[in-house]
Structures are given as structure tokens and as C-alpha cells.
Write a protein that holds these residues in place. Structure first.
Motif, PDB file in Angstrom:
ATOM      1  N   GLY A  27       0.839  -1.193   0.000  1.00 54.39           N
ATOM      2  CA  GLY A  27       0.000   0.000   0.000  1.00 54.39           C
ATOM      3  C   GLY A  27       0.875   1.244   0.000  1.00 54.39           C
ATOM      4  O   GLY A  27       2.089   1.176   0.167  1.00 54.39           O
ATOM      5  N   VAL A  29       0.922   5.756   1.044  1.00 53.58           N
ATOM      6  CA  VAL A  29       0.315   6.811   1.857  1.00 53.58           C
ATOM      7  C   VAL A  29       0.534   8.135   1.143  1.00 53.58           C
ATOM      8  O   VAL A  29       1.632   8.425   0.672  1.00 53.58           O
ATOM      9  CB  VAL A  29       0.957   6.870   3.265  1.00 53.58           C
ATOM     10  CG1 VAL A  29       0.426   8.047   4.049  1.00 53.58           C
ATOM     11  CG2 VAL A  29       0.698   5.582   4.011  1.00 53.58           C
ATOM     12  N   ARG A 122      -4.542   6.734   2.944  1.00 51.05           N
ATOM     13  CA  ARG A 122      -3.901   5.453   2.643  1.00 51.05           C
ATOM     14  C   ARG A 122      -4.366   4.995   1.264  1.00 51.05           C
ATOM     15  O   ARG A 122      -5.564   5.023   0.953  1.00 51.05           O
ATOM     16  CB  ARG A 122      -4.267   4.419   3.700  1.00 51.05           C
ATOM     17  CG  ARG A 122      -3.748   4.774   5.063  1.00 51.05           C
ATOM     18  CD  ARG A 122      -3.633   3.532   5.927  1.00 51.05           C
ATOM     19  NE  ARG A 122      -3.102   3.879   7.229  1.00 51.05           N
ATOM     20  CZ  ARG A 122      -1.812   3.941   7.502  1.00 51.05           C
ATOM     21  NH1 ARG A 122      -0.942   3.679   6.565  1.00 51.05           N
ATOM     22  NH2 ARG A 122      -1.394   4.260   8.708  1.00 51.05           N
TER      23      ARG A 122
END
Length: 144
Positions: A27, A29, A122
Motif C-alpha cells: 500500500g 500513503v 492510505r
């Protein structure tokens, strides 16, 4: 008797293990800031001095020009003139009284400050928005 041809041989075996790791993006940010303006009212004490001028007629004969005198907050300035009579005489024509009067007041002066708000979002590994979180606590605000 190790040299005997029929001796049983037991081999000794040992297992070993190795560990390796690989970085995988799970992931991302995204952090952004926003500046906002905050209005403040600041108290300030101001003072001023006013002058009151009063002309006081005297019309009295004098022998010499009086000096300027000051008593507390009152200043007296003599104004004289010569009058022609058979002889020259000095007359105190008037006095100018000047008094200082102080005044105090409290005023509020408007002022602006700026501060930034942080927004943390996120993202999934492909860059799509997954969990937007806006931080609004006092600790997250930094004044410029």
C-alpha cells in the motif's frame, strides 16, 4: 575393526535452512497539507492626552513680564501688552491656562494567523484511494 568388509556404516546427515526476504509493496500513503486562516481579537491598552485651553481675562497692571508657570498639570502662559498712557505701563491682559487630561481605553485589534491541517490518505498498492483519514487533533496543527 573398522577395516572389516561387512561392517555396517551409518551415515550422519544434517539439514540446514536459509531464510531470504523480499520487499513487497502492500500500500501507499499520500500526505497533503492545507493552510487555513484563524481570526483573533487581541486586546490593547491605548492612552491619549488632550489639551484644554482656557483664556482667562486679567486686565491688571504689572511692573514686569511674569514667567510661564506650571502647577501639576496646569501651565499658565502670561500674555502682556503695552498701553500708552502718559507713561508706559505693563498690564497683564490675560493668561492662557493649558491643562493636560489623560484618557485610557482598551480596544480589540483584529489579527489573522494561519495554520496548516494535515490530511493522510492510505492508498492500495495500485495507487487507488483506500482509507482517507483527516487528522484534526490539536497536536496535528502547526501554526506558521
Amino acid at each position: 575393526m573398522p577395516d572389516e568388509p561387512n561392517a555396517d556404516i551409518i551415515p550422519v546427515v544434517e539439514e540446514t535452512i536459509s531464510l531470504s526476504k523480499q520487499a513487497v509493496i502492500t500500500g501507499r500513503v499520500r500526505v497533503s497539507t492545507q493552510t487555513e486562516t484563524v481570526e483573533h481579537r487581541l486586546p490593547a491598552d491605548l492612552s491619549s492626552t488632550e489639551v484644554e485651553v482656557v483664556r482667562v481675562p486679567v486686565n491688571r497692571r504689572i511692573d514686569a513680564v511674569p514667567e510661564v508657570t506650571t502647577r501639576d498639570d496646569l501651565t499658565i502662559i502670561p500674555v502682556v501688552e503695552e498701553r500708552l498712557v502718559v507713561t508706559r505701563e505693563l498690564y497683564l491682559r490675560e493668561e492662557v491656562h493649558i491643562r493636560r487630561v489623560e484618557r485610557h481605553e482598551t480596544v480589540e485589534i483584529p489579527a489573522e494567523t494561519r495554520r496548516q491541517v494535515v490530511r493522510v490518505e492510505r492508498l492500495s498498492e495500485n495507487g487507488q484511494g483506500a482509507d482517507p483519514t483527516q487528522s484534526n487533533s490539536k497536536e496535528d496543527h502547526d501554526d506558521l
